[in-house]
Design an enzyme around this catalytic site. Structure first.
Site, short mmCIF file in Angstrom:
data_model
loop_
_atom_site.label_atom_id
_atom_site.label_comp_id
_atom_site.label_asym_id
_atom_site.label_seq_id
_atom_site.Cartn_x
_atom_site.Cartn_y
_atom_site.Cartn_z
N GLU A 231 0.84 -1.20 0.00
CA GLU A 231 0.00 0.00 0.00
C GLU A 231 0.87 1.24 0.00
OE1 GLU A 231 -3.35 2.41 2.64
OE2 GLU A 231 -2.85 0.34 3.16
N LYS A 363 -8.40 -14.92 16.29
CA LYS A 363 -8.55 -14.57 14.88
C LYS A 363 -9.98 -14.19 14.49
CE LYS A 363 -4.66 -17.56 13.84
NZ LYS A 363 -4.17 -18.80 13.23
N ASP A 439 1.72 -14.16 12.82
CA ASP A 439 0.56 -14.74 12.16
C ASP A 439 -0.32 -13.60 11.66
OD1 ASP A 439 -1.79 -16.00 11.37
OD2 ASP A 439 -1.78 -17.43 13.04
N HIS A 537 -2.67 10.11 -1.48
CA HIS A 537 -2.83 8.79 -2.07
C HIS A 537 -2.74 8.82 -3.59
CE1 HIS A 537 -3.89 7.29 1.88
NE2 HIS A 537 -3.87 6.07 1.38
#
Length: 553
Positions: A231, A363, A439, A537
């Site tokens: 990104e 998660k 993770d 951006h």
């Protein structure tokens, strides 16, 4: 005119020169000139040439002046405005240097030999290392995998060569699907290192660029924070936040809690029996016995608490334990299994439905993690000077405080957010997790964060903090042992286990994550407050390459 147009061969016959008759013409009317061969008269041709020449010179001079104008980089402070606060920055390398948009000096061309023309490519990468064609033996195995007579998952165990297994599996996959994997690297990776630990049935690996934000001044130390991301603008924005923090004296962090959880679900024939086990588990008189059984699984795993919740005939027991420098999911699971086996003696009617009953909770967004915490609970804060807010962040204290209240607090409440009272904590957490071998799926609960901003010192300065109750990180195990990720951990000074103070490396990494989130929150909120989000951006997160030429092969 009759001036000879004949060739020399026409003028020579038999080796003897022939006499040429020349007719003199009127010099005023038919003078022969070199410009007679041009399509336009000489004066018109010269006029066109000089017009074009001076037009090109003018265009080039204008273009050069535009290029050499000072950069309007929204992340960089103006030199004249920032001169005073830069004097307070004692670091050898200015934190905002990574955002220098000046034109780089081009080295002189060493050779006049023209470079060979290369056809343009979309998303150019360095040349791939070609994989040699399969041998006859490998060709037979590939055909067997395609035919289904040899399972793809068994190649490593059958061949005893992880690299060869990946190559064969890759070729079989291409033949089965009819799709090319040419852009996916195969060579240059240690496939032995992931066997039985990180990834099954590999066919290659992906490359993610790693940028560096910082240095980040945190608790009196400087950290260069590795961020793996695709990104654009993310690293630049976080870097600007680090700069603002550094110029204001740095940030500080506090570890509130450190414990990984696992919550099995068991079932009884009645709610009464489920409640009886709940009372047994929560009785202080039984804690020593339970912890002794739990702690047998590891020399680092130490039981801290057990909290239970009843749902009808079902009981959920949330075990929390320390795990040293490991993230600790496997460690706590082994301890839980020991306790479940022990409980079967006194509660033989207990039916273990699953070692994880989602009361952990892993998660997935869950209020229990937001309230009770999971992994490392960290709060990080800083006081940003008013002139730094103005000159580096390009906004003001009042605007930031108001935006934080209406966006991060009120807006998130309107949206029904769970742990999402922030601008983009997940962005920074994900990037640091990928770079350091964590993770990535645990980004969900690890990104739980509330960002607070308050005007202090009569409104002149800004107090900003992030509170993150469930940062789940480790410096040993999983992807942390891979070469690239290990290098990033080494950059932060937290590679591997700390033998002198077990668990301190993982706790330090959690603090760095929180400090990086603080920097990212500061910069993004400032960009929004100043109305620069879209502009930044469009500048940093837009490819200038023709993506329409990309097609499936």
């Amino acid at each position: 005119m009759d001036v000879g147009k004949r060739s020399a061969m026409e003028q020579i016959k038999g080796g003897k020169p022939m006499k040429m008759k020349v007719k003199f013409v009127d010099h005023e009317k038919d003078v022969v000139k070199a410009s007679d061969a041009m399509p336009l008269p000489l004066d018109i041709t010269n006029a066109i040439f000089f017009t074009l020449f001076f037009s090109v010179v003018y265009f080039c001079s204008q273009a050069g002046s535009l290029i050499l104008q000072p950069s309007n980089d929204i992340w960089a402070a103006d030199d004249d405005e920032e001169e005073i606060i830069l004097k307070e920055d004692a670091r050898k390398v200015p934190c905002g240097q990574a955002l220098d948009c000046s034109i780089p000096k081009i080295a002189p061309i060493a050779s006049a030999v023209a470079a060979p023309k290369v056809s343009p490519k979309v998303f150019d990468e360095k040349p791939m290392i070609e994989t040699p064609p399969p041998t006859q033996e490998d060709e037979d195995i590939i055909k067997a995998v395609v035919a289904g007579t040899i399972p793809s998952y068994s190649l490593e165990s059958k061949l005893g060569d992880c690299k060869r297994a990946a190559s064969i599996r890759r070729e079989a996959l291409q033949r089965t699907t009819g799709k090319s994997l040419d852009g996916l690297p195969l060579e240059g990776f240690d496939y032995e290192s992931i066997l039985g630990q990180c990834c099954e049935m590999p066919v290659g690996y992906i490359t993610i660029p790693v940028g560096i934000a910082g240095p980040l001044m945190l608790d009196g130390r400087e950290f260069s924070v590795p961020m793996a991301t695709t990104e654009g603008c993310l690293v630049a924005s976080t870097n600007r936040g680090c700069k603002a923090i550094n110029l204001s004296g740095g940030a500080s962090s506090v570890l509130l809690k450190d414990g990984m959880t696992r919550a099995p679900v068991v079932r009884f024939n009645s709610a009464k029996r489920a409640a009886e086990l709940k009372f047994f588990m929560e009785d202080p008189d039984n804690y020593e016995t339970i912890s002794t059984v739990f702690n047998k699984s590891s020399r680092f795993g130490r039981l801290q608490t057990v909290k239970c919740a009843v749902a009808g005939k079902n009981l959920y027991m949330r075990f929390c334990c320390s795990t040293g420098d490991a993230m600790g999911m496997n460690m706590v699971s082994k301890g839980v299994q020991n306790v479940l086996d022990f409980l079967q003696n006194d509660f033989p009617d207990m039916d273990v439905i699953g070692i994880s009953g989602n009361y952990c909770s892993d998660k997935k967004p869950a209020a229990v993690n937001w309230i009770e915490g999971r992994g490392k609970s960290v709060v990080c804060e800083a006081v940003i000077k008013g002139d730094v807010v103005t000159k580096v962040l390009k906004t003001n204290v009042a605007a930031l405080v108001e935006l934080n209240m209406l966006k991060n607090l009120t807006g998130s409440a309107v949206a029904g957010a769970l742990g999402g009272f922030n601008a983009h904590a997940s962005n920074i957490v994900s990037a640091v997790y990928l770079a350091t071998g964590q993770d990535p799926a645990q980004n969900i609960e690890s990104s739980h964060c509330i960002t607070m901003m308050e005007a202090i010192n009569d409104g002149k300065d800004l107090h900003v903090s992030v509170t993150m109750p469930s940062i789940e990180v480790g410096t040993v195990g999983g992807g942390t042992q891979l070469a690239s990720q290990s290098a990033c951990l080494n950059l932060l000074g937290v590679k591997g286990a700390n033998r002198e103070a077990p668990g301190s490396n993982a706790r330090q990494l959690a603090s760095v994550v929180a400090g990086s989130v603080l920097a990212g929150e500061l910069s993004l909120m400032s960009a929004i407050a100043a109305g620069q989000l879209v502009k930044s951006h469009m500048k940093y997160n837009r490819s200038n390459k023709d993506v329409t030429t990309i097609a499936s092969a």
